[in-house]
Design an enzyme around this catalytic site. Structure first.
Site, mmCIF file in Angstrom:
data_model
loop_
_atom_site.group_PDB
_atom_site.id
_atom_site.type_symbol
_atom_site.label_atom_id
_atom_site.label_comp_id
_atom_site.label_asym_id
_atom_site.label_seq_id
_atom_site.Cartn_x
_atom_site.Cartn_y
_atom_site.Cartn_z
ATOM 1 N N ILE A 1 0.832 -1.211 0.000
ATOM 2 C CA ILE A 1 0.000 0.000 0.000
ATOM 3 C C ILE A 1 0.872 1.268 0.000
ATOM 4 O O ILE A 1 0.548 2.252 -0.674
ATOM 5 C CB ILE A 1 -0.952 -0.014 1.221
ATOM 6 C CG1 ILE A 1 -1.893 -1.226 1.129
ATOM 7 C CG2 ILE A 1 -1.756 1.271 1.286
ATOM 8 C CD1 ILE A 1 -2.726 -1.484 2.383
ATOM 9 N N ARG B 1 4.822 12.691 15.637
ATOM 10 C CA ARG B 1 5.355 13.735 16.513
ATOM 11 C C ARG B 1 6.372 14.617 15.780
ATOM 12 O O ARG B 1 6.290 15.848 15.833
ATOM 13 C CB ARG B 1 6.001 13.077 17.744
ATOM 14 C CG ARG B 1 6.548 14.071 18.742
ATOM 15 C CD ARG B 1 7.094 13.370 19.980
ATOM 16 N NE ARG B 1 8.167 12.434 19.659
ATOM 17 C CZ ARG B 1 8.774 11.640 20.552
ATOM 18 N NH1 ARG B 1 8.391 11.651 21.811
ATOM 19 N NH2 ARG B 1 9.738 10.829 20.185
ATOM 20 N N TYR C 1 -1.322 -7.263 16.871
ATOM 21 C CA TYR C 1 -1.663 -6.422 15.711
ATOM 22 C C TYR C 1 -2.966 -5.662 15.957
ATOM 23 O O TYR C 1 -3.042 -4.435 15.760
ATOM 24 C CB TYR C 1 -1.775 -7.304 14.460
ATOM 25 C CG TYR C 1 -2.056 -6.546 13.186
ATOM 26 C CD1 TYR C 1 -1.020 -5.915 12.489
ATOM 27 C CD2 TYR C 1 -3.340 -6.461 12.662
ATOM 28 C CE1 TYR C 1 -1.269 -5.229 11.308
ATOM 29 C CE2 TYR C 1 -3.600 -5.781 11.485
ATOM 30 C CZ TYR C 1 -2.561 -5.167 10.803
ATOM 31 O OH TYR C 1 -2.821 -4.481 9.634
ATOM 32 N N LYS D 1 -3.615 -1.575 16.204
ATOM 33 C CA LYS D 1 -4.474 -0.849 15.254
ATOM 34 C C LYS D 1 -5.608 -0.123 15.984
ATOM 35 O O LYS D 1 -6.067 0.927 15.534
ATOM 36 C CB LYS D 1 -5.001 -1.805 14.176
ATOM 37 C CG LYS D 1 -3.891 -2.356 13.259
ATOM 38 C CD LYS D 1 -3.128 -1.240 12.544
ATOM 39 C CE LYS D 1 -2.034 -1.755 11.621
ATOM 40 N NZ LYS D 1 -1.293 -0.695 10.929
ATOM 41 N N THR E 1 -1.476 -7.557 -0.837
ATOM 42 C CA THR E 1 -0.104 -7.033 -0.757
ATOM 43 C C THR E 1 0.786 -8.177 -0.267
ATOM 44 O O THR E 1 0.268 -9.211 0.175
ATOM 45 C CB THR E 1 0.009 -5.884 0.275
ATOM 46 O OG1 THR E 1 -0.099 -6.443 1.597
ATOM 47 C CG2 THR E 1 -1.042 -4.816 0.076
HETATM 48 N N1 LIG Z 1 -2.694 -5.586 3.369
HETATM 49 C C1 LIG Z 1 -3.776 -5.562 4.142
HETATM 50 O O1 LIG Z 1 -4.711 -6.368 3.986
HETATM 51 C C2 LIG Z 1 -3.912 -4.508 5.211
HETATM 52 C C3 LIG Z 1 -5.151 -4.384 5.860
HETATM 53 C C4 LIG Z 1 -5.291 -3.417 6.846
HETATM 54 C C5 LIG Z 1 -4.230 -2.585 7.177
HETATM 55 N N2 LIG Z 1 -3.043 -2.748 6.535
HETATM 56 C C6 LIG Z 1 -1.960 -1.845 6.942
HETATM 57 O O2 LIG Z 1 -1.461 -1.179 5.799
HETATM 58 C C7 LIG Z 1 -0.071 -0.866 5.991
HETATM 59 C C8 LIG Z 1 0.730 -1.369 4.799
HETATM 60 O O3 LIG Z 1 0.581 -2.774 4.715
HETATM 61 P P1 LIG Z 1 0.960 -3.590 3.410
HETATM 62 O O4 LIG Z 1 -0.058 -4.656 3.277
HETATM 63 O O5 LIG Z 1 1.217 -2.690 2.262
HETATM 64 O O6 LIG Z 1 2.315 -4.298 3.915
HETATM 65 P P2 LIG Z 1 3.674 -4.660 3.140
HETATM 66 O O7 LIG Z 1 4.309 -5.723 3.962
HETATM 67 O O8 LIG Z 1 3.425 -4.917 1.701
HETATM 68 O O9 LIG Z 1 4.509 -3.302 3.268
HETATM 69 C C9 LIG Z 1 4.942 -2.816 4.502
HETATM 70 C C10 LIG Z 1 6.242 -2.057 4.299
HETATM 71 O O10 LIG Z 1 6.634 -1.541 5.571
HETATM 72 C C11 LIG Z 1 8.030 -1.703 5.689
HETATM 73 N N3 LIG Z 1 8.406 -1.772 7.099
HETATM 74 C C12 LIG Z 1 8.176 -2.786 7.975
HETATM 75 N N4 LIG Z 1 8.717 -2.504 9.154
HETATM 76 C C13 LIG Z 1 9.299 -1.280 9.043
HETATM 77 C C14 LIG Z 1 10.026 -0.451 9.930
HETATM 78 N N5 LIG Z 1 10.299 -0.837 11.187
HETATM 79 N N6 LIG Z 1 10.468 0.750 9.487
HETATM 80 C C15 LIG Z 1 10.225 1.130 8.212
HETATM 81 N N7 LIG Z 1 9.561 0.387 7.319
HETATM 82 C C16 LIG Z 1 9.099 -0.807 7.734
HETATM 83 C C17 LIG Z 1 8.341 -3.009 4.971
HETATM 84 O O11 LIG Z 1 9.716 -3.080 4.607
HETATM 85 C C18 LIG Z 1 7.395 -2.926 3.786
HETATM 86 O O12 LIG Z 1 8.021 -2.309 2.688
HETATM 87 C C19 LIG Z 1 0.323 -1.533 7.320
HETATM 88 O O13 LIG Z 1 0.282 -0.563 8.340
HETATM 89 C C20 LIG Z 1 -0.755 -2.573 7.538
HETATM 90 O O14 LIG Z 1 -0.948 -2.879 8.890
HETATM 91 C C21 LIG Z 1 -2.850 -3.678 5.562
#
Ligand SMILES: NC(=O)c1ccc[n+]([C@@H]2O[C@H](COP(=O)([O-])OP(=O)(O)OC[C@H]3O[C@@H](n4cnc5c(N)ncnc54)[C@H](O)[C@@H]3O)[C@@H](O)[C@H]2O)c1
Length: 271
Positions: A16, A132, A176, A180, A211
């Protein structure tokens, strides 16, 4: 979509966050600072933007910077946010997308403390550190006018990543889900602090989205079963559909929206 300013996106190397980076570039943002643990992934996103996106801004002035960053490291966050603010002169939007998830076999009774802390460090503490540091920059910058009409001035807009798990509990997901829910509290209280100053702070709550976080073979199977039974639209979301929600919350079209969650979940949470 009225996002003419400078944006900082965490987790921009994948899923995302990556979709948000492409969307802001495509919609004419003046500059992008892309942050992620994974620098190689950021380099690929940068190349993708440079190769395919024709920005609506002048390509001579459009700026695209990438930074390796662990959002859980407070000092790194402060240093990089201040470096970005110096480079761009201001930060108009923060997209707090970095996040990690895991299931705890056996449920809450068997959560490993290290796992609990790691998920809190990234999802909740990391989002707070970024918020922040960025709020401090936003509070000291001149407001900008919306590019769509004469709406009130905006000093900045922050989009935190919650989830459908910000309002419902799912099994085996103790840490998790708790983080959230915490993001909802952070969003609400911080939005109150700065509403009068022209800083808007909202949360996006994606539903099941395709993703790398969700499409690992073991996770995907469970995910698809859930989607079939519990998502009214009976499909997973595409990262671009979440990025569209983020663009709305960032830009001038949401000028009277703050402290609120936007569910982009195929109808999941209305049930
Ligand atoms: N995919 C879903 O179904 C879904 C649903 C609800 C919420 N989300 C939220 O959306 C956001 C993005 O999720 P996504 O599915 O794209 O995940 P993803 O795993 O594809 O991408 C997450 C990115 O965050 C980076 N990351 C992880 N830890 C990190 C850190 N300590 N510092 C900096 N970067 C870091 C990773 O390297 C990765 O590039 C997240 O907050 C997730 O909780 C996702």
């Amino acid at each position: 979509m009225d996002v003419p300013g400078y944006v900082v996106i965490t987790g921009a190397g994948s899923g995302i966050g990556r979709a948000c980076a492409l969307a802001f570039a495509n919609e004419g943002a003046a500059g992008l600072a892309l942050l992620d643990l994974n620098y190689d992934a950021l380099s690929s996103v940068k190349s993708e933007i440079e190769a395919h996106i024709i920005t609506k801004n002048d390509p001579k002035t459009f700026q695209l910077k990438i930074y390796a960053l662990n959002v859980a490291d407070e000092d790194q966050v402060n240093k990089i946010v201040s470096e970005v603010a110096q480079t761009f002169g201001r930060i108009d939007y923060l997209v707090n997308a970095a996040g990690i998830a895991m299931k705890h076999k056996g449920g809450a009774a068997f959560v490993d403390t290290l796992d609990w802390k790691r998920i809190f460090d990234v999802n909740l503490h990391g989002s707070f550190y970024m918020l922040r540091a960025t709020c401090k920059v936003m509070l000291n910058q001149e407001p900008i006018l919306s590019s769509i009409d004469g709406r009130p001035l905006s000093r900045g807009s922050i989009i935190n990543f919650s989830s459908i798990q910000g309002v419902v509990g799912l099994p085996m997901s103790t840490a998790y889900t708790t983080t959230k829910h915490g993001i909802m509290g952070l969003t609400r209280t911080a939005s109150e602090d700065y509403a009068k100053d022209g800083i808007r702070i909202n949360a996006i709550c994606p539903g099941y989205t395709e993703t790398p976080l969700t499409t690992q073979p073991d996770v995907l199977k469970v995910m698809l079963e859930k989607v079939a039974n519990s998502v009214p639209m009976q499909r997973m979301g595409n990262p671009k559909e979440i990025a569209d929600g983020v663009l709305y919350l960032a830009g001038g079209r949401s000028s009277f929206v703050t402290g609120t969650p936007l569910f982009v979940d195929g109808g999941y949470t209305q049930r």
